[in-house]
Each structure stands twice: as structure tokens, then as C-alpha cells.
Design a protein around this motif. Structure first.
Motif, PDB file in Angstrom:
ATOM      1  N   PRO A  31       0.828  -1.219   0.000  1.00 45.48           N
ATOM      2  CA  PRO A  31       0.000   0.000   0.000  1.00 45.48           C
ATOM      3  C   PRO A  31       0.865   1.272   0.000  1.00 45.48           C
ATOM      4  N   GLY A  32       2.051   1.176   0.577  1.00 51.07           N
ATOM      5  CA  GLY A  32       2.951   2.336   0.646  1.00 51.07           C
ATOM      6  C   GLY A  32       3.549   2.718  -0.696  1.00 51.07           C
ATOM      7  N   ARG A  33       3.373   1.867  -1.681  1.00 57.44           N
ATOM      8  CA  ARG A  33       3.962   2.148  -2.999  1.00 57.44           C
ATOM      9  C   ARG A  33       2.958   2.769  -3.964  1.00 57.44           C
ATOM     10  N   VAL A  34       1.699   2.830  -3.560  1.00 53.64           N
ATOM     11  CA  VAL A  34       0.636   3.203  -4.502  1.00 53.64           C
ATOM     12  C   VAL A  34       0.730   4.669  -4.942  1.00 53.64           C
ATOM     13  N   GLU A  35       0.880   5.563  -3.983  1.00 51.39           N
ATOM     14  CA  GLU A  35       0.861   7.000  -4.320  1.00 51.39           C
ATOM     15  C   GLU A  35       1.977   7.347  -5.311  1.00 51.39           C
ATOM     16  N   GLU A  36       3.189   6.908  -4.985  1.00 56.14           N
ATOM     17  CA  GLU A  36       4.320   7.241  -5.865  1.00 56.14           C
ATOM     18  C   GLU A  36       4.131   6.640  -7.259  1.00 56.14           C
ATOM     19  N   LEU A  37       3.627   5.408  -7.288  1.00 59.63           N
ATOM     20  CA  LEU A  37       3.407   4.734  -8.567  1.00 59.63           C
ATOM     21  C   LEU A  37       2.343   5.476  -9.391  1.00 59.63           C
ATOM     22  N   ALA A  38       1.268   5.855  -8.747  1.00 62.70           N
ATOM     23  CA  ALA A  38       0.180   6.558  -9.458  1.00 62.70           C
ATOM     24  C   ALA A  38       0.691   7.872 -10.038  1.00 62.70           C
ATOM     25  N   HIS A  51      -8.858   0.674   2.297  1.00 58.48           N
ATOM     26  CA  HIS A  51      -9.609  -0.269   3.108  1.00 58.48           C
ATOM     27  C   HIS A  51      -8.784  -1.534   3.226  1.00 58.48           C
ATOM     28  N   ARG A  52      -8.494  -1.951   4.462  1.00 60.57           N
ATOM     29  CA  ARG A  52      -7.610  -3.100   4.695  1.00 60.57           C
ATOM     30  C   ARG A  52      -6.303  -2.916   3.923  1.00 60.57           C
ATOM     31  N   GLU A  53      -5.874  -3.970   3.171  1.00 64.79           N
ATOM     32  CA  GLU A  53      -4.612  -3.829   2.435  1.00 64.79           C
ATOM     33  C   GLU A  53      -4.781  -3.132   1.080  1.00 64.79           C
ATOM     34  N   TYR A  54      -6.016  -2.764   0.766  1.00 63.14           N
ATOM     35  CA  TYR A  54      -6.306  -2.199  -0.552  1.00 63.14           C
ATOM     36  C   TYR A  54      -6.319  -0.674  -0.515  1.00 63.14           C
ATOM     37  N   THR A  55      -5.210  -0.064  -0.913  1.00 64.04           N
ATOM     38  CA  THR A  55      -5.134   1.399  -1.022  1.00 64.04           C
ATOM     39  C   THR A  55      -5.219   1.743  -2.503  1.00 64.04           C
ATOM     40  N   SER A  56      -6.092   2.708  -2.823  1.00 66.10           N
ATOM     41  CA  SER A  56      -6.365   2.985  -4.237  1.00 66.10           C
ATOM     42  C   SER A  56      -6.187   4.452  -4.591  1.00 66.10           C
ATOM     43  N   TRP A  57      -5.498   4.673  -5.680  1.00 70.44           N
ATOM     44  CA  TRP A  57      -5.377   5.998  -6.299  1.00 70.44           C
ATOM     45  C   TRP A  57      -5.826   5.857  -7.752  1.00 70.44           C
ATOM     46  N   LEU A  58      -6.362   6.950  -8.263  1.00 67.19           N
ATOM     47  CA  LEU A  58      -6.721   6.974  -9.681  1.00 67.19           C
ATOM     48  C   LEU A  58      -5.761   7.940 -10.372  1.00 67.19           C
ATOM     49  N   THR A  59      -5.287   7.548 -11.548  1.00 67.70           N
ATOM     50  CA  THR A  59      -4.394   8.414 -12.307  1.00 67.70           C
ATOM     51  C   THR A  59      -4.851   8.373 -13.774  1.00 67.70           C
TER      52      THR A  59
END
Ligand code: URA
Length: 264
Positions: A31-38, A51-59
Motif C-alpha cells: 500500500p505504501g507504494r501506490v501513491e508514488e506509482l500513481a 480499506h484493509r490492504e487495498y489502497t487505491s489511487w486513480l491516475t
């Protein structure tokens, strides 16, 4: 009232509106990698849910929405995430993660594009018998390879082993008991003999489910452990090299796939 069609799904905390009917999802484990990746792969990235292990960003890539959602580690949480994303209409899944290479010519920082996975995990057998192959989608795999080639990022295309465990299933002895079941002793050498490139923990589940559901999946992993030399994972600096490489390849591959409307 929210229509049934737009219900927020129980585990991932997303609905069709939140993901703007995205057709592509990028699936890191962490989850800690999502923001930078997006932010690295698209424009105007925004946080949408956690929610739980599912962190979501839209790009947005070539103006199209692309979801970046973490899956956590291992098959079971991948399976739940993919099931719910499929229910939301997502068609294309690209796992972006880290891996341990078992080939001399695959170094820390390089990327591996996996065209198929050995199903050394349990989750995929809840979807298809063990004889069923865990294969990646051809177009996604070729787009990843083209991207890596054009960017001149060191890479290999190969078959990985997806293991349910980081230690015994990947024949690591630097664990609490220092013991690996007889079944796995010598397994690393055997996988090398069979031409396998790398160990990770998620692709076999993803590939199997995608095939069974008639969806498309691919996988790219940055090498953070070189198992021909050591059982330990790389330093933070080398980890960053792997991360930058898989981000760049993923971005370009998405641009190829979306601009050429390969999966229209
Ligand atoms: N992920 C794995 O599953 N194994 C490794 O060695 C590194 C990352």
C-alpha cells in the motif's frame, strides 16, 4: 440512494463511480507504494480509497483513468481484490512488484516480465485445477517488453515461481528455524534447471483467475534479491533503482496499450 450497480464493494472499498469505469488496474503489493506509482505513471493522480490492504489511487494515462490499487502480499488477498475489481468491470490487470531472481544474468535493479507462473501457491487451485496453466496475456506482455526495450532498461521475459511463502517455498534458510522442508530442499537449483527466472508470491493467482474470468493480466517485477548470491534483499538504494525501473516500464507499456487501443 446508491444503486445496486454502484455499490461500494466490501473488501476494496470501491465502486464504479470512484474508479470512473477504469479498464486498467496496476496492482502493487505494498500500500505504501501506490501513491508514488500513481504519480509516476500518469497525470492528476488522486487518492480515492483505503480499506484493509487495498489502497487505491486513480491516475490518468493518455486521458484515460487507470486505477492503482495495492493487493497486500500473497494469493488470497490478490484473489479477493481481482474478484471485486472484475465485478466493477475492470478488464486489464498488471501486477507491479518486487522479486528475487534465480539467474546469474538477472541483477538487482533489473526488471523481469513474467509470461507465465508456476503455481506453487494454493489460492489459484480454488479457481482452476492444477493442470490449468497460469499464463499472462500476450498483448500486455509484449507491451511491457517493448517498453523495457525502448527505455533500454535491463530486463528478461521469463517464467516465475509464485510461492505462498517468502522463506520455505523460496528455499530460504535465514529463517527462525533455519529449516526448510525436505520437499523444498534443492528446489531453487531445480527451478534454475527448468529455466525459471524468479520467485515472487502473487502472479500465479492473478494469471489463473484472469484466464478463468476471460480477463487480461500481465506482470512486471523489479529484482530486489539476487538468489544466486544471497538470501537477503537489497539495500534501500538498490531497491529504489528497481522501483524507478518498473515504474518507467509500466508507464510506457500503458501508453502503448491505451494509445494503440490494443484492448478496446
Ligand atoms: N519477493 C519475493 O517473493 N521474494 C524475493 O526474494 C523478493 C521479493
Amino acid at each position: 440512494m446508491e444503486s445496486l450497480d454502484n455499490a461500494v464493494l466490501y473488501h476494496i472499498g470501491l465502486n464504479r463511480d470512484l474508479i470512473e469505469n477504469a479498464q486498467y488496474v496496476i496492482l502493487p503489493g505494498d500500500p505504501g507504494r501506490v501513491e508514488e506509482l500513481a504519480k509516476a505513471i500518469g497525470k492528476n493522480a488522486k487518492f480515492i480509497a483505503s480499506h484493509r490492504e487495498y489502497t487505491s489511487w486513480l491516475t490518468y494515462v493518455c486521458e484515460k483513468p487507470v486505477l492503482v490499487m495495492s493487493t497486500g502480499m500473497g494469493g488470497p488477498s490478490v484473489a479477493i481484490g481481482v474478484e471485486e475489481l472484475a465485478q466493477l468491470g475492470v478488464k486489464n490487470f498488471i501486477r507491479v512488484g518486487t522479486t528475487g531472481s534465480i539467474r546469474e544474468d538477472l541483477n538487482i535493479g533489473d526488471v523481469v516480465i513474467n509470461k507465465a507462473s508456476v503455481r506453487l501457491e494454493g489460492t489459484s487451485s480454488h479457481f482452476a485445477p492444477i493442470e490449468f496453466p497460469a499464463t499472462a496475456d500476450l498483448d500486455i506482455t509484449l507491451a511491457l517488453r517493448q517498453a523495457a526495450r525502448e527505455l533500454k532498461i535491463p530486463h528478461k521475459v521469463g517464467i516465475n515461481v509464485s510461492s505462498d511463502t517468502f522463506w520455505p517455498g523460496q528455499e530460504r534458510y535465514d529463517c527462525f528455524s533455519n529449516y526448510v522442508l525436505r520437499r523444498f530442499q534443492g528446489s531453487l537449483k531445480e527451478w534454475q534447471k527448468l529455466g525459471v527466472t524468479n520467485f515472487e508470491m502473487e502472479s500465479a493467482t492473478l494469471f489463473t483467475i484472469a484466464n478463468v474470468f476471460g480477463l487480461r493480466a500481465g506482470a512486471i517485477n523489479g529484482v530486489i534479491a539476487k538468489r544466486t548470491e544471497s538470501e537477503t534483499v537489497a539495500s534501500r538504494d538498490m531497491y529504489k533503482v528497481a522501483e524507478k525501473n518498473f515504474q518507467a516500464v509500466t508507464k510506457k507499456a500503458l501508453e502503448i496499450l491505451i494509445s494503440e487501443e490494443i484492448h478496446k
